[in-house]
Design an enzyme around this catalytic site. Structure first.
Site, PDB file in Angstrom:
ATOM      1  CG  HIS A  49      -0.506   0.238   2.527  1.00 54.84           C
ATOM      2  ND1 HIS A  49      -1.025  -0.393   3.632  1.00 54.84           N
ATOM      3  CD2 HIS A  49       0.460   1.058   3.011  1.00 54.84           C
ATOM      4  CE1 HIS A  49      -0.408   0.031   4.720  1.00 54.84           C
ATOM      5  NE2 HIS A  49       0.502   0.897   4.367  1.00 54.84           N
ATOM      6  CD  GLU A  89      -4.589  -1.321   3.295  1.00 53.75           C
ATOM      7  OE1 GLU A  89      -3.576  -1.781   2.737  1.00 53.75           O
ATOM      8  OE2 GLU A  89      -4.719  -1.267   4.533  1.00 53.75           O
TER       9      GLU A  89
HETATM   10  C1  GLP Z   1       1.492   3.084   7.064  1.00 53.32           C
HETATM   11  C2  GLP Z   1       1.058   4.367   6.349  1.00 53.32           C
HETATM   12  C3  GLP Z   1       1.902   4.604   5.132  1.00 53.32           C
HETATM   13  C4  GLP Z   1       3.328   4.209   5.437  1.00 53.32           C
HETATM   14  C5  GLP Z   1       3.381   2.694   5.569  1.00 53.32           C
HETATM   15  C6  GLP Z   1       4.714   2.153   6.038  1.00 53.32           C
HETATM   16  O1  GLP Z   1       0.401   2.318   7.376  1.00 53.32           O
HETATM   17  N1  GLP Z   1      -0.301   4.375   5.957  1.00 53.32           N
HETATM   18  O2  GLP Z   1       1.768   5.972   4.757  1.00 53.32           O
HETATM   19  O3  GLP Z   1       4.167   4.589   4.399  1.00 53.32           O
HETATM   20  O4  GLP Z   1       2.315   2.209   6.319  1.00 53.32           O
HETATM   21  O5  GLP Z   1       4.913   2.233   7.420  1.00 53.32           O
HETATM   22  P1  GLP Z   1       6.316   1.880   8.081  1.00 53.32           P
HETATM   23  O6  GLP Z   1       7.274   2.875   7.589  1.00 53.32           O
HETATM   24  O7  GLP Z   1       6.092   1.992   9.569  1.00 53.32           O
HETATM   25  O8  GLP Z   1       6.664   0.502   7.647  1.00 53.32           O
END
Ligand code: GLP
Length: 245
Positions: free
Chosen positions: A134, A139
């Site tokens: 995503h 999603e």
């Molecule tokens: C989250 C956000 C995204 C983000 C992604 C990665 O749920 N909705 O905008 O880029 O998932 O998160 P992480 O960097 O903690 O892996």
């Protein structure tokens, strides 16, 4: 597909390289609107920006990418609260659009759609990638033509994102609001931040697999002016990727 890959050697290096690519992009405009991500991945980037201090950072406006719905006002896990703590307040950066994750979801959706209609497309976007591919909260199954909307969170996202959720944070949200892939496709410059072995497979799939709405980040294969900033572990499953140490 053409994009630039910047390899980071460690967390600090990742932050510095991301901050440098970002400020270079911002400097090309006069106070551009920029979309910025939350999550663990960008934390070294925000730390590096805070280190640079406000004076050295060209002016820009923050535009929110996504937000949980159904939380209470001021909830510590609201993305806007995280952004305020990590960047907006220390550097005194104003927002051109932010989301209210505590508002009535339908009312908030209407407000955001109206606001997006009156705003010009953002110029720069820094984004991350979720374990299921995503971007923002688009999603799997999201169309590349979708704009801002309310979305039901995928099971994988709920599992990944609830890992650092504590009892006092209440039940994990079921829904979120997100800008759409259409909004991200309009960006003039995109900086994709990826860290860690856990993202290696999905990164390779997104950038080298089929372009499909089952892997929302695969839209990036047709995106103009894209820079990928990643550490070696995140790049480890990219076919033919073997950077010198
Ligand atoms: C989250 C956000 C995204 C983000 C992604 C990665 O749920 N909705 O905008 O880029 O998932 O998160 P992480 O960097 O903690 O892996």
């Amino acid at each position: 597909m053409k994009y630039t890959v910047i390899v980071a050697n460690n967390e600090t290096d990742f932050g510095i390289k991301a901050a440098s690519a970002f400020t270079q992009a911002v400097r090309q405009y006069d106070k551009p609107d920029v979309i910025l991500p939350t999550g663990n991945t960008p934390l070294p980037f925000y730390a590096a920006l805070r280190e640079m201090r406000a004076k050295k950072i060209p002016a820009f406006f923050y535009r929110q990418l996504d937000e949980y719905l159904g939380l209470w006002a001021g909830h510590r896990k609201l993305f806007l609260e995280e952004m305020k703590r990590n960047l907006l307040e220390p550097l005194r950066i104003g927002a051109s659009l932010s989301f209210n994750g505590a508002a009535d979801p339908q009312g908030e959706f209407m407000r955001v759609v109206t606001a997006m209609k009156s705003l010009k497309p953002a110029k720069i976007g820094v984004i991350g990638i979720g374990g299921n591919g995503h971007v923002g909260f688009n999603e799997p199954g999201s169309s590349f033509f979708d704009g801002a909307r309310i979305i039901k969170l995928a099971q994988k996202t709920r599992e990944d994102n609830s890992k650092d959720w504590e009892f006092q944070d209440g039940p994990f949200p079921t829904h979120a609001i997100t800008l759409g892939i259409r909004d991200l496709r309009e960006l003039e410059q995109t900086i994709l931040l990826v860290r860690g072995e856990g993202k290696a497979e999905i990164l390779a799939k997104a950038l080298t697999g089929p372009v499909t709405q089952d892997v929302p980040a695969s839209y990036l294969q047709n995106q103009r002016n894209m820079t990928v900033i990643a550490d070696r572990t995140a790049l480890s499953k990219m076919p033919g990727f073997n950077p010198p140490l």
